[in-house]
Design an enzyme around this catalytic site. Sequence first.
Site, PDB file in Angstrom:
ATOM      1  N   TYR A 173       0.843  -1.183   0.000  1.00 40.37           N
ATOM      2  CA  TYR A 173       0.000   0.000   0.000  1.00 40.37           C
ATOM      3  C   TYR A 173       0.891   1.250   0.000  1.00 40.37           C
ATOM      4  O   TYR A 173       1.897   1.304   0.731  1.00 40.37           O
ATOM      5  CB  TYR A 173      -0.893  -0.057   1.246  1.00 40.37           C
ATOM      6  CG  TYR A 173      -1.855   1.082   1.333  1.00 40.37           C
ATOM      7  CD1 TYR A 173      -2.899   1.202   0.427  1.00 40.37           C
ATOM      8  CD2 TYR A 173      -1.724   2.059   2.303  1.00 40.37           C
ATOM      9  CE1 TYR A 173      -3.780   2.258   0.493  1.00 40.37           C
ATOM     10  CE2 TYR A 173      -2.615   3.114   2.389  1.00 40.37           C
ATOM     11  CZ  TYR A 173      -3.641   3.216   1.478  1.00 40.37           C
ATOM     12  OH  TYR A 173      -4.507   4.264   1.553  1.00 40.37           O
ATOM     13  N   ASP A 213      -0.183  -7.808   6.029  1.00 39.44           N
ATOM     14  CA  ASP A 213      -1.346  -6.972   5.755  1.00 39.44           C
ATOM     15  C   ASP A 213      -2.362  -7.868   5.040  1.00 39.44           C
ATOM     16  O   ASP A 213      -2.182  -8.223   3.872  1.00 39.44           O
ATOM     17  CB  ASP A 213      -0.916  -5.782   4.887  1.00 39.44           C
ATOM     18  CG  ASP A 213      -2.034  -4.767   4.692  1.00 39.44           C
ATOM     19  OD1 ASP A 213      -3.210  -5.184   4.684  1.00 39.44           O
ATOM     20  OD2 ASP A 213      -1.741  -3.574   4.533  1.00 39.44           O
ATOM     21  N   LYS A 227     -11.973  -1.488   4.414  1.00 35.26           N
ATOM     22  CA  LYS A 227     -12.181  -2.178   3.150  1.00 35.26           C
ATOM     23  C   LYS A 227     -13.271  -3.255   3.308  1.00 35.26           C
ATOM     24  O   LYS A 227     -14.372  -2.927   3.656  1.00 35.26           O
ATOM     25  CB  LYS A 227     -10.845  -2.736   2.654  1.00 35.26           C
ATOM     26  CG  LYS A 227      -9.688  -1.701   2.732  1.00 35.26           C
ATOM     27  CD  LYS A 227      -9.866  -0.495   1.825  1.00 35.26           C
ATOM     28  CE  LYS A 227      -8.918   0.659   2.141  1.00 35.26           C
ATOM     29  NZ  LYS A 227      -7.497   0.347   2.094  1.00 35.26           N
TER      30      LYS A 227
HETATM   31  C1  LIG Z   1      -6.312   0.960   2.491  1.00 36.70           C
HETATM   32  C2  LIG Z   1      -5.177   0.117   2.857  1.00 36.70           C
HETATM   33  C3  LIG Z   1      -4.364   0.436   3.956  1.00 36.70           C
HETATM   34  C4  LIG Z   1      -4.542   1.694   4.774  1.00 36.70           C
HETATM   35  O1  LIG Z   1      -5.758   1.696   5.453  1.00 36.70           O
HETATM   36  P1  LIG Z   1      -6.565   3.039   5.847  1.00 36.70           P
HETATM   37  O2  LIG Z   1      -7.741   2.502   6.562  1.00 36.70           O
HETATM   38  O3  LIG Z   1      -6.882   3.757   4.567  1.00 36.70           O
HETATM   39  O4  LIG Z   1      -5.641   3.843   6.711  1.00 36.70           O
HETATM   40  C5  LIG Z   1      -3.353  -0.445   4.278  1.00 36.70           C
HETATM   41  N1  LIG Z   1      -3.126  -1.560   3.548  1.00 36.70           N
HETATM   42  C6  LIG Z   1      -3.876  -1.885   2.493  1.00 36.70           C
HETATM   43  C7  LIG Z   1      -3.592  -3.139   1.721  1.00 36.70           C
HETATM   44  C8  LIG Z   1      -4.924  -1.066   2.101  1.00 36.70           C
HETATM   45  O5  LIG Z   1      -5.664  -1.385   1.029  1.00 36.70           O
END
Ligand SMILES: *Cc1c(COP(=O)(O)O)cnc(C)c1O
Length: 383
Positions: A101, A173, A198
């Site tokens: 990200y 992640d 997400k």
């Molecule tokens: C969106 C995202 C983040 C960051 O998350 P936020 O809630 O926008 O701070 C981190 N890792 C991945 C894979 C993401 O898609």
Amino acid sequence: MRFRTKQVHAGVDPDPTTGAILPPIHQSTTFVQPSVDDYLASGYSYSRSANPTVSAWERKITALEGGADAAAFASGMAAINAVFMAFLNAGDHAIVSDVAYGGTYRLATQVYARFGVDFTFANTADPAAVASAVTDRTSLILTETPANPTLKYTDLTAISEIARDSGVPHAVDNTFLTPYYQHVFDLGVDLSVHSTTKYLDGHNATVGGSVVSRTDILHEQVAFVRNAAGSIMSPQVAWLTLQGVKTLAERMDRQSENALLIARFLEEHPKVDTVCYPGLESFPQHDLAKRQATGFGAMLWFDVHGGLPAGKRFMDSVGLWTLAENLGSVESLVTHPVTMTHAAVSPDERARVGITDGLVRLSVGLEDAEDLIEDLAQALDNV
Ligand SMILES: *Cc1c(COP(=O)(O)O)cnc(C)c1O
């Protein structure tokens, strides 16, 4: 309990005083203590440290991941920041997936680098590259799989072994596949990090994050920095996320089915050069994607023939699809990583990891696949 039962019931009980079936939103800063001697008898004192609605979400995501405990954060980036803060000291070294990200890359290169932490952005799809990047100062490995936006996969079992041999925690992640499709603790991972913004919320309603830990000791380290730095999730966000997650499996299955239909449509389209979806046989790591997770997810990308100008014309021509950042929601979204999510990554670095100027990222939603495909077809006609 099995996943679909847990997504509805885990972590929440009817309110003991009223019988309310949904947990109350405990919109309160402080919690009254019965006496000095009984301080913290309820477990709650101040909502920066812990809050009952947030705790309900933490029990839920812990049950879904199968970890020891979880800490919820104000955003996915706050969750990643807590992992960095908990495990990195000045002079330390961390290994991070070379495709990650954009905000993770920015936090590492523009904040933690100032504090004397070194990073290697390694091709974590190649375990040998990770093993050779480990030094005696390495104290954290953070992988992202599938990675945003190229969808490169990391073999989590292989990287977990390297981390264990090196005595450092392996954080992943897990935002793209969620615990519904990717059971990271079964693959040896130590910390599962999420942007709950997400799929877990799934309704474009909140920004939030979570870190689930394999052990209580790891969890204590993460929870300590959350309290110290003040980055806890709000009770409103926890409550909305608790509602959204109840349909996680149903949303992800249907959105992934839509994604496969759309990938097959794009693969046949004369104006599309490359289509990348882990569920396609043409996906370079299709076997790993099948082995490591129980689903392929609902993210895909493609290159429109004609590069950046054609890509821009395409994105300005979609109607049902929405041009927006974010992903994982029931609304289908189209993103241009180079100008949007990965603008903070330098052009050289983007080229090195395969984020081309014309790359169009799709987050496939829950609408009818035929409507989604018709809209893509008319937008491609305009290119
Ligand atoms: C969106 C995202 C983040 C960051 O998350 P936020 O809630 O926008 O701070 C981190 N890792 C991945 C894979 C993401 O898609």
